[in-house]
Design a protein around this motif. Sequence first.
Motif, short mmCIF file in Angstrom:
data_model
loop_
_atom_site.label_atom_id
_atom_site.label_comp_id
_atom_site.label_asym_id
_atom_site.label_seq_id
_atom_site.Cartn_x
_atom_site.Cartn_y
_atom_site.Cartn_z
N ALA A 57 89.14 -32.31 -65.78
CA ALA A 57 90.57 -32.39 -65.52
C ALA A 57 91.28 -32.11 -66.84
O ALA A 57 91.16 -32.88 -67.79
CB ALA A 57 90.95 -33.75 -64.98
N ILE A 58 92.00 -31.01 -66.90
CA ILE A 58 92.69 -30.63 -68.13
C ILE A 58 94.19 -30.73 -67.90
O ILE A 58 94.73 -30.11 -66.98
CB ILE A 58 92.30 -29.20 -68.58
N GLU A 59 94.83 -31.54 -68.72
CA GLU A 59 96.27 -31.75 -68.64
C GLU A 59 96.97 -30.74 -69.55
O GLU A 59 96.50 -30.46 -70.65
CB GLU A 59 96.60 -33.17 -69.12
N THR A 68 102.82 -25.97 -76.05
CA THR A 68 101.95 -26.43 -74.97
C THR A 68 100.69 -27.04 -75.57
O THR A 68 100.05 -26.43 -76.42
CB THR A 68 101.58 -25.26 -74.04
N VAL A 69 100.37 -28.25 -75.11
CA VAL A 69 99.19 -28.96 -75.59
C VAL A 69 98.27 -29.20 -74.39
O VAL A 69 98.71 -29.62 -73.33
CB VAL A 69 99.58 -30.32 -76.23
N TYR A 70 96.99 -28.91 -74.58
CA TYR A 70 95.98 -29.10 -73.55
C TYR A 70 95.09 -30.27 -73.94
O TYR A 70 94.74 -30.43 -75.11
CB TYR A 70 95.11 -27.84 -73.41
N ARG A 71 94.74 -31.12 -72.95
CA ARG A 71 93.86 -32.27 -73.16
C ARG A 71 92.95 -32.46 -71.97
O ARG A 71 93.37 -32.23 -70.85
CB ARG A 71 94.67 -33.57 -73.22
N HIS A 76 88.82 -41.39 -63.84
CA HIS A 76 88.86 -42.75 -63.29
C HIS A 76 88.27 -42.71 -61.89
O HIS A 76 88.63 -41.85 -61.08
CB HIS A 76 90.31 -43.26 -63.22
N ASP A 77 87.40 -43.62 -61.60
CA ASP A 77 86.75 -43.70 -60.28
C ASP A 77 86.10 -42.38 -59.89
O ASP A 77 86.08 -42.01 -58.73
CB ASP A 77 87.76 -44.11 -59.21
N GLY A 78 85.62 -41.64 -60.90
CA GLY A 78 84.94 -40.40 -60.60
C GLY A 78 85.86 -39.24 -60.25
O GLY A 78 85.41 -38.18 -59.91
N ILE A 79 87.18 -39.48 -60.32
CA ILE A 79 88.13 -38.43 -59.96
C ILE A 79 89.14 -38.28 -61.10
O ILE A 79 89.73 -39.24 -61.55
CB ILE A 79 88.89 -38.77 -58.67
N GLY A 80 89.33 -37.06 -61.57
CA GLY A 80 90.35 -36.78 -62.57
C GLY A 80 91.42 -35.92 -61.92
O GLY A 80 91.18 -35.22 -60.95
N LEU A 81 92.63 -36.00 -62.43
CA LEU A 81 93.72 -35.21 -61.89
C LEU A 81 94.23 -34.25 -62.93
O LEU A 81 94.41 -34.61 -64.08
CB LEU A 81 94.88 -36.12 -61.46
N THR A 82 94.48 -33.02 -62.54
CA THR A 82 95.18 -32.10 -63.42
C THR A 82 96.65 -32.22 -63.10
O THR A 82 97.04 -32.82 -62.10
CB THR A 82 94.72 -30.65 -63.19
N THR A 83 97.51 -31.66 -63.94
CA THR A 83 98.94 -31.79 -63.70
C THR A 83 99.32 -31.18 -62.37
O THR A 83 100.22 -31.66 -61.70
CB THR A 83 99.74 -31.13 -64.83
N SER A 84 98.66 -30.12 -61.93
CA SER A 84 99.00 -29.52 -60.65
C SER A 84 98.56 -30.41 -59.49
O SER A 84 99.09 -30.31 -58.40
CB SER A 84 98.37 -28.13 -60.52
N ASP A 85 97.57 -31.28 -59.72
CA ASP A 85 97.07 -32.17 -58.67
C ASP A 85 97.86 -33.48 -58.61
O ASP A 85 97.72 -34.22 -57.66
CB ASP A 85 95.61 -32.54 -58.90
N ALA A 86 98.64 -33.75 -59.62
CA ALA A 86 99.29 -35.06 -59.76
C ALA A 86 100.59 -35.11 -58.96
O ALA A 86 101.63 -35.44 -59.46
CB ALA A 86 99.54 -35.38 -61.22
N ARG A 87 100.52 -34.78 -57.69
CA ARG A 87 101.69 -34.87 -56.84
C ARG A 87 101.41 -35.94 -55.80
O ARG A 87 100.27 -36.15 -55.40
CB ARG A 87 102.02 -33.54 -56.19
N PRO A 88 102.45 -36.60 -55.33
CA PRO A 88 102.21 -37.61 -54.31
C PRO A 88 101.69 -36.96 -53.04
O PRO A 88 102.08 -35.86 -52.69
CB PRO A 88 103.59 -38.23 -54.07
N THR A 89 100.80 -37.63 -52.37
CA THR A 89 100.29 -37.10 -51.11
C THR A 89 100.88 -37.89 -49.97
O THR A 89 101.07 -39.10 -50.05
CB THR A 89 98.75 -37.18 -51.04
N ALA A 90 101.18 -37.21 -48.91
CA ALA A 90 101.68 -37.87 -47.70
C ALA A 90 100.52 -38.61 -47.06
O ALA A 90 99.37 -38.23 -47.25
CB ALA A 90 102.25 -36.83 -46.75
#
Length: 97
Positions: A57-59, A68-71, A76-90
């Motif tokens: 998961a690269i932020e 632009t900075v990449y990290r 956490h719990d075996g799941i990482g989120l990228t910025t594109s994945d970090a949206r609320p889910t219905a």
Amino acid sequence: MSDAPEPATRRPTKAGHVQRLLARPEGATLADLRAATGWQPHTVRAALTRLRQAGLAIERSRSDAGRTVYRILPVHDGIGLTTSDARPTAPSEAPAP
């Protein structure tokens, strides 16, 4: 005495160096990654894509200077989120347990 050859040690790779730079708390800019590898910008971006495809998961964020900075994000719990994945889910989009 044994005539067995010495075990080969692996030489550090540029991709490994990129990964180490991204793992730093401050991350790395495109310029940092280019300076460390000697790669062109499109090659650095392709390497970031390959790392994402490998499951890291690269932020991507902006520094105070506007760069632009990449990290690599901690997992956490075996799941990482990228910025594109970090949206609320219905609720209907939530993964089944």
